[in-house]
Design a protein around this motif. Structure first.
Motif, PDB file in Angstrom:
ATOM      1  N   MET A 132       0.765  -0.985  -0.002  1.00 30.66           N
ATOM      2  CA  MET A 132      -0.028   0.116   0.164  1.00 30.66           C
ATOM      3  C   MET A 132       0.885   1.218  -0.039  1.00 30.66           C
ATOM      4  SD  MET A 132      -3.401  -0.807   2.304  1.00 30.66           S
ATOM      5  CE  MET A 132      -2.623  -1.090   3.810  1.00 30.66           C
ATOM      6  N   ASN A 133       1.048   1.848  -1.071  1.00 29.34           N
ATOM      7  CA  ASN A 133       2.163   3.142  -1.265  1.00 29.34           C
ATOM      8  C   ASN A 133       1.283   4.096  -0.896  1.00 29.34           C
ATOM      9  OD1 ASN A 133       4.270   1.472  -2.456  1.00 29.34           O
ATOM     10  ND2 ASN A 133       2.670   0.900  -3.932  1.00 29.34           N
ATOM     11  N   PHE A 134       1.344   4.853   0.107  1.00 24.97           N
ATOM     12  CA  PHE A 134       0.726   6.130   0.483  1.00 24.97           C
ATOM     13  C   PHE A 134       1.292   7.235  -0.084  1.00 24.97           C
ATOM     14  CE2 PHE A 134      -0.746   3.005   3.832  1.00 24.97           C
ATOM     15  CZ  PHE A 134      -1.762   3.503   3.854  1.00 24.97           C
ATOM     16  N   TRP A 135       0.356   8.181  -0.330  1.00 23.96           N
ATOM     17  CA  TRP A 135       0.830   9.292  -1.073  1.00 23.96           C
ATOM     18  C   TRP A 135       0.043  10.696  -0.802  1.00 23.96           C
ATOM     19  CZ3 TRP A 135       4.121  10.194  -5.371  1.00 23.96           C
ATOM     20  CH2 TRP A 135       3.941  11.686  -5.889  1.00 23.96           C
ATOM     21  N   GLY A 136       0.962  11.787  -0.496  1.00 25.73           N
ATOM     22  CA  GLY A 136       0.508  13.128  -0.192  1.00 25.73           C
ATOM     23  C   GLY A 136      -0.103  13.048   1.332  1.00 25.73           C
ATOM     24  N   GLY A 137      -0.288  11.997   1.883  1.00 25.93           N
ATOM     25  CA  GLY A 137      -1.090  11.968   3.266  1.00 25.93           C
ATOM     26  C   GLY A 137      -1.478  10.724   3.842  1.00 25.93           C
ATOM     27  N   TYR A 138      -1.953  10.427   4.876  1.00 27.74           N
ATOM     28  CA  TYR A 138      -2.288   9.145   5.493  1.00 27.74           C
ATOM     29  C   TYR A 138      -3.634   8.485   4.758  1.00 27.74           C
ATOM     30  CZ  TYR A 138       1.781  10.231   8.009  1.00 27.74           C
ATOM     31  OH  TYR A 138       3.034  10.699   8.261  1.00 27.74           O
ATOM     32  N   ASN A 139      -4.352   9.131   3.877  1.00 28.04           N
ATOM     33  CA  ASN A 139      -5.330   8.823   3.316  1.00 28.04           C
ATOM     34  C   ASN A 139      -5.574   8.371   2.087  1.00 28.04           C
ATOM     35  OD1 ASN A 139      -5.359  11.534   2.979  1.00 28.04           O
ATOM     36  ND2 ASN A 139      -7.535  11.872   3.175  1.00 28.04           N
ATOM     37  N   TYR A 140      -4.502   8.710   1.229  1.00 30.77           N
ATOM     38  CA  TYR A 140      -4.465   7.937  -0.131  1.00 30.77           C
ATOM     39  C   TYR A 140      -3.540   6.948  -0.446  1.00 30.77           C
ATOM     40  CZ  TYR A 140      -7.550  12.170  -1.095  1.00 30.77           C
ATOM     41  OH  TYR A 140      -8.458  13.219  -0.945  1.00 30.77           O
ATOM     42  N   ILE A 141      -3.736   6.205  -1.425  1.00 28.97           N
ATOM     43  CA  ILE A 141      -2.792   5.210  -2.026  1.00 28.97           C
ATOM     44  C   ILE A 141      -2.651   5.082  -3.403  1.00 28.97           C
ATOM     45  CG2 ILE A 141      -2.304   2.740  -2.224  1.00 28.97           C
ATOM     46  CD1 ILE A 141      -4.267   2.125   0.164  1.00 28.97           C
ATOM     47  N   TYR A 236       2.127  17.615  -4.380  1.00 37.25           N
ATOM     48  CA  TYR A 236       1.439  16.104  -4.308  1.00 37.25           C
ATOM     49  C   TYR A 236       0.358  16.058  -5.540  1.00 37.25           C
ATOM     50  CZ  TYR A 236       3.742  14.769   0.040  1.00 37.25           C
ATOM     51  OH  TYR A 236       4.699  14.440   1.121  1.00 37.25           O
ATOM     52  N   GLU A 237       0.182  17.334  -5.964  1.00 35.66           N
ATOM     53  CA  GLU A 237      -1.355  17.347  -6.919  1.00 35.66           C
ATOM     54  C   GLU A 237      -0.806  16.678  -8.327  1.00 35.66           C
ATOM     55  OE1 GLU A 237      -0.040  19.724  -5.087  1.00 35.66           O
ATOM     56  OE2 GLU A 237      -1.847  20.080  -3.834  1.00 35.66           O
ATOM     57  N   SER A 238       0.663  16.754  -8.545  1.00 43.03           N
ATOM     58  CA  SER A 238       0.841  16.308  -9.872  1.00 43.03           C
ATOM     59  C   SER A 238       1.021  14.586  -9.853  1.00 43.03           C
ATOM     60  CB  SER A 238       2.393  16.883 -10.192  1.00 43.03           C
ATOM     61  OG  SER A 238       2.480  18.290 -10.258  1.00 43.03           O
ATOM     62  N   ILE A 239       0.133  14.058  -9.966  1.00 39.29           N
ATOM     63  CA  ILE A 239      -0.094  12.457  -9.683  1.00 39.29           C
ATOM     64  C   ILE A 239      -1.093  11.867 -10.515  1.00 39.29           C
ATOM     65  CG2 ILE A 239      -1.935  12.654  -7.918  1.00 39.29           C
ATOM     66  CD1 ILE A 239       1.273  10.148  -8.303  1.00 39.29           C
ATOM     67  N   ASP A 240      -0.712  10.615 -10.830  1.00 37.87           N
ATOM     68  CA  ASP A 240      -1.700   9.878 -12.003  1.00 37.87           C
ATOM     69  C   ASP A 240      -2.940   9.295 -11.225  1.00 37.87           C
ATOM     70  OD1 ASP A 240      -0.293   7.895 -10.417  1.00 37.87           O
ATOM     71  OD2 ASP A 240       1.085   7.655 -12.255  1.00 37.87           O
ATOM     72  N   LYS A 241      -2.762   8.407 -10.335  1.00 36.59           N
ATOM     73  CA  LYS A 241      -3.941   7.740  -9.953  1.00 36.59           C
ATOM     74  C   LYS A 241      -3.907   7.453  -8.416  1.00 36.59           C
ATOM     75  CE  LYS A 241      -6.850   3.595 -10.929  1.00 36.59           C
ATOM     76  NZ  LYS A 241      -6.810   2.466 -11.757  1.00 36.59           N
ATOM     77  N   PHE A 264      -3.573  17.839   1.759  1.00 29.17           N
ATOM     78  CA  PHE A 264      -3.738  17.411   0.275  1.00 29.17           C
ATOM     79  C   PHE A 264      -4.970  16.759   0.055  1.00 29.17           C
ATOM     80  CE2 PHE A 264      -3.003  13.781  -2.656  1.00 29.17           C
ATOM     81  CZ  PHE A 264      -3.098  14.363  -3.822  1.00 29.17           C
ATOM     82  N   VAL A 265      -5.854  17.369  -0.897  1.00 29.47           N
ATOM     83  CA  VAL A 265      -6.967  16.788  -1.243  1.00 29.47           C
ATOM     84  C   VAL A 265      -6.675  16.056  -2.770  1.00 29.47           C
ATOM     85  CG1 VAL A 265      -9.448  17.204  -1.778  1.00 29.47           C
ATOM     86  CG2 VAL A 265      -8.310  18.198  -0.004  1.00 29.47           C
ATOM     87  N   TYR A 266      -7.031  14.857  -2.826  1.00 33.84           N
ATOM     88  CA  TYR A 266      -6.645  14.384  -4.518  1.00 33.84           C
ATOM     89  C   TYR A 266      -7.919  14.928  -5.246  1.00 33.84           C
ATOM     90  CZ  TYR A 266      -6.650  10.757  -8.319  1.00 33.84           C
ATOM     91  OH  TYR A 266      -6.632  10.197  -9.370  1.00 33.84           O
ATOM     92  N   ASP A 267      -7.476  15.505  -6.575  1.00 37.82           N
ATOM     93  CA  ASP A 267      -8.823  15.852  -7.535  1.00 37.82           C
ATOM     94  C   ASP A 267      -8.569  15.023  -8.875  1.00 37.82           C
ATOM     95  OD1 ASP A 267     -10.255  17.091  -9.170  1.00 37.82           O
ATOM     96  OD2 ASP A 267      -9.864  18.961  -8.994  1.00 37.82           O
ATOM     97  N   LYS A 268      -9.211  14.123  -8.912  1.00 40.04           N
ATOM     98  CA  LYS A 268      -8.937  13.101 -10.067  1.00 40.04           C
ATOM     99  C   LYS A 268      -9.274  13.835 -11.437  1.00 40.04           C
ATOM    100  CE  LYS A 268     -11.092   8.821 -11.801  1.00 40.04           C
ATOM    101  NZ  LYS A 268     -12.264   7.885 -11.502  1.00 40.04           N
ATOM    102  N   LYS A 269      -9.720  14.911 -11.481  1.00 41.39           N
ATOM    103  CA  LYS A 269      -9.883  15.674 -12.741  1.00 41.39           C
ATOM    104  C   LYS A 269      -8.572  16.213 -13.066  1.00 41.39           C
ATOM    105  CE  LYS A 269     -14.816  16.751 -12.076  1.00 41.39           C
ATOM    106  NZ  LYS A 269     -15.591  17.921 -11.940  1.00 41.39           N
ATOM    107  N   LYS A 270      -7.740  16.626 -12.109  1.00 43.43           N
ATOM    108  CA  LYS A 270      -6.455  17.196 -12.351  1.00 43.43           C
ATOM    109  C   LYS A 270      -5.179  16.013 -12.542  1.00 43.43           C
ATOM    110  CE  LYS A 270      -7.292  21.253  -9.771  1.00 43.43           C
ATOM    111  NZ  LYS A 270      -7.059  22.301  -8.642  1.00 43.43           N
ATOM    112  N   ALA A 271      -5.847  14.761 -12.631  1.00 46.57           N
ATOM    113  CA  ALA A 271      -4.627  13.849 -12.631  1.00 46.57           C
ATOM    114  C   ALA A 271      -4.094  13.848 -14.024  1.00 46.57           C
ATOM    115  CB  ALA A 271      -5.449  12.408 -12.273  1.00 46.57           C
TER     116      ALA A 271
END
Length: 302
Positions: A132-141, A236-241, A264-271
């Motif tokens: 489980m590769n966490f990214w940007g915080g402790y609530n995203y993989i 962290y926003e510069s990410i794929d999935k 950090f909040v992941y925005d799928k539209k900006k992936a």
């Protein structure tokens, strides 16, 4: 149970405090099922060695090393440090945990059970673990093809086992000399355990993530030079999935999770993802199979 079955944990670290690695927690996450734990400590300037000593565990044995700056190509120094751990372990089984990896306390007994179950099976040489590769915080993989999904972390210590490439995984060699002379080695025969490795490599304050990235990449490209004027805070926003993590972290990580002081909040539209990977992920979502995945192991069914 066979009382002769012994487990040796091992890890390596250098300037772990300065770089924001949860290395103490990593060691402690494996320690309960280990008969000994080899901590390979590089020449640190931040109290890393002292912090490990302060754990005050009779199981922990420190191997002091000086990092060879001539091995800063392709991550060779990481393999060298990992091999220093392999060479120092005395247990029948080796349990590798890196400085930013933890095992959940609820899963430790499962690892030990698997070791006892397959100890006498000559076909099984080790165990594969999902990551489980966490990214940007402790609530995203991060779940894209850019991260490794599975790696070997436990193996039988009865052959010439060496770290492969930059120590991400392991292989079997005919001898240490053959390894040093460039032998490619043989992939281990492994059983996959449904026990995740919690990997926190990309969970740090952005400024520290920038610093860690520069240091880390310098051990792959010794000629890397970053101009001060070109340095930018890690985004962290510069990410794929990414996928949201809804489980529980190991208890040892509670202070780290609660201490997160950036947002950090992941925005799928900006992936951002190259077109070919979008196609491959689309196929994967349809079939459930990841085509062309790199696998440094031979998976066997038991």
């Amino acid at each position: 149970m066979n009382s002769e079955i012994t487990i040796s944990g091992f890890s390596y670290v250098r300037n772990g405090i300065e770089m924001g690695y949860p290395f103490l927690e990593a060691i402690q996450s494996a320690l309960p099922i280990c008969d000994e734990f080899i901590a390979v400590v590089g020449d640190s300037r931040d109290g890393t060695r002292e912090a490990i000593l302060a754990l005050n565990s009779p199981k922990i044995k420190i191997v002091d090393t000086v990092w060879d700056m001539n091995l800063r190509t392709g991550g060779k120094i990481f393999a060298q440090q990992s091999n220093a751990g392999v060479d120092a372990i005395s247990g029948k089984w080796g349990f590798h945990i890196q400085a930013d990896e933890l095992i959940h306390e609820n899963d430790l007994h499962k690892i030990k059970d698997a070791i006892y179950k397959y100890d006498s099976d000559p076909e099984v040489e080790g165990f594969l673990f999902p990551f489980m590769n966490f990214w940007g915080g402790y609530n995203y993989i991060r779940t894209s093809r850019k991260v490794h999904r599975n790696e070997i972390r436990v193996f039988k210590n009865d052959k010439v086992i060496r770290a492969y490439r930059d120590s991400q995984g392991f292989r079997v060699y005919t001898s240490k000399e053959a390894y040093e002379n460039g032998e490619k080695g043989r992939k281990l025969n492994v059983v996959k355990l449904n026990i995740p490795v919690f990997h926190y490599s990309y969970v740090r304050p952005p400024k520290l993530m920038t610093k860690k990235g520069e240091v880390f990449h310098s051990f792959y490209d010794p000629n890397l030079v970053v101009d001060e004027a070109e340095k930018n805070e890690f985004k962290y926003e510069s990410i794929d999935k990414l996928e949201e993590f809804k489980g529980t972290h190991p208890k040892l990580m509670e202070k780290w999770v609660k201490g997160q002081d950036w947002t950090f909040v992941y925005d799928k539209k900006k992936a951002t993802m190259p077109f070919k990977y979008k196609v491959l992920h689309f196929i994967e979502d349809l079939t459930g199979y990841r085509f062309f995945e790199y696998k440094n192991y031979r998976l066997i069914k038991k």
